[in-house]
Design a protein around this motif. Structure first.
Motif, short mmCIF file in Angstrom:
data_model
loop_
_atom_site.label_atom_id
_atom_site.label_comp_id
_atom_site.label_asym_id
_atom_site.label_seq_id
_atom_site.Cartn_x
_atom_site.Cartn_y
_atom_site.Cartn_z
N LEU A 49 0.83 -1.21 0.00
CA LEU A 49 0.00 0.00 0.00
C LEU A 49 0.86 1.26 0.00
O LEU A 49 0.53 2.24 -0.68
CB LEU A 49 -0.94 0.00 1.21
N GLN A 50 1.97 1.24 0.73
CA GLN A 50 2.86 2.39 0.74
C GLN A 50 3.48 2.60 -0.64
O GLN A 50 3.63 3.74 -1.09
CB GLN A 50 3.95 2.22 1.80
N ASP A 51 3.87 1.51 -1.30
CA ASP A 51 4.42 1.63 -2.65
C ASP A 51 3.39 2.22 -3.61
O ASP A 51 3.70 3.09 -4.43
CB ASP A 51 4.89 0.28 -3.17
N GLU A 52 2.14 1.74 -3.52
CA GLU A 52 1.09 2.26 -4.38
C GLU A 52 0.81 3.74 -4.08
O GLU A 52 0.59 4.54 -4.99
CB GLU A 52 -0.19 1.44 -4.21
N LEU A 53 0.85 4.10 -2.81
CA LEU A 53 0.63 5.49 -2.43
C LEU A 53 1.75 6.38 -2.99
O LEU A 53 1.48 7.46 -3.49
CB LEU A 53 0.55 5.61 -0.91
N GLN A 54 2.97 5.90 -2.90
CA GLN A 54 4.09 6.67 -3.44
C GLN A 54 3.96 6.84 -4.95
O GLN A 54 4.20 7.93 -5.48
CB GLN A 54 5.41 5.96 -3.11
N LYS A 55 3.55 5.78 -5.65
CA LYS A 55 3.34 5.88 -7.10
C LYS A 55 2.22 6.86 -7.42
O LYS A 55 2.32 7.63 -8.38
CB LYS A 55 3.01 4.51 -7.68
N ALA A 56 1.16 6.86 -6.60
CA ALA A 56 0.06 7.79 -6.82
C ALA A 56 0.51 9.23 -6.60
O ALA A 56 0.11 10.14 -7.34
CB ALA A 56 -1.11 7.45 -5.90
N ARG A 57 1.36 9.44 -5.59
CA ARG A 57 1.87 10.79 -5.34
C ARG A 57 2.72 11.28 -6.51
O ARG A 57 2.62 12.43 -6.92
CB ARG A 57 2.68 10.82 -4.06
#
Length: 127
Positions: free
Chosen positions: A67-75
Motif C-alpha cells: 500500500l505504501q508503494d502504491e501510495l508513493q506511485k500515486a503521489r
C-alpha cells in the motif's frame, strides 16, 4: 448394446468433468480465502498461537508495504499532473468508472480462462 456403452461413457465423462471442475473451483476458493498453501510443510509440528500471530503480522506488514508503494506511485503521478510553470493542475478526464468496469471484465475473463484450462489439465491428469 453399442448405444448403451456409448451413453454410459458419456455419463461417466460428464460426472468426471463435474467432479474435477468442482474440486478445481473449491481449491481456488480455499486459496482465495486462506491464501496459497506454502511449499514447505512441517510434519509433526503443530502451529502455536504465537506462530499464527507471527504469520499474520508478516502478511499485514507485506500488505502495508504494498500500500505504501502504491501510495508513493500515486503521489508521483499526481505531481506529474501539476503544470510546473503555472503550478496548476492539468485537467484530465475522469475514466475511473470505465476503468473499473474494464478491470472487472478482465478479471471475469481471466477466471473463466483459468477454469477452462484447469478442467482440461485435470482431465489429462486423470488419465
Amino acid at each position: 448394446m453399442h448405444r448403451f456403452y456409448f451413453k454410459m461413457l458419456l455419463v461417466v465423462a460428464l460426472v468426471a468433468f463435474c467432479i474435477l471442475f468442482g474440486v478445481s473451483v473449491a481449491k481456488q476458493g480455499v486459496d482465495r480465502v486462506n491464501g496459497p498453501v506454502p511449499n514447505q510443510v512441517i510434519v509433526g509440528k503443530k502451529d502455536t498461537e504465537n506462530e499464527k500471530l507471527l504469520l499474520q503480522l508478516q502478511r499485514e506488514r507485506k500488505a502495508r508495504e504494498q500500500l505504501q508503494d502504491e501510495l508513493q506511485k500515486a503521489r508521483v503521478a499526481r505531481e506529474k499532473e501539476i503544470d510546473p510553470i503555472n503550478k496548476t493542475k492539468v485537467n484530465t478526464p475522469d475514466n475511473s468508472n470505465m476503468n473499473g468496469i474494464g478491470n472487472r471484465l478482465g478479471d471475469l475473463m481471466q477466471g473463466a480462462a483459468r477454469g477452462v484450462i484447469s478442467v482440461f489439465a485435470g482431465l489429462f491428469d486423470a488419465f
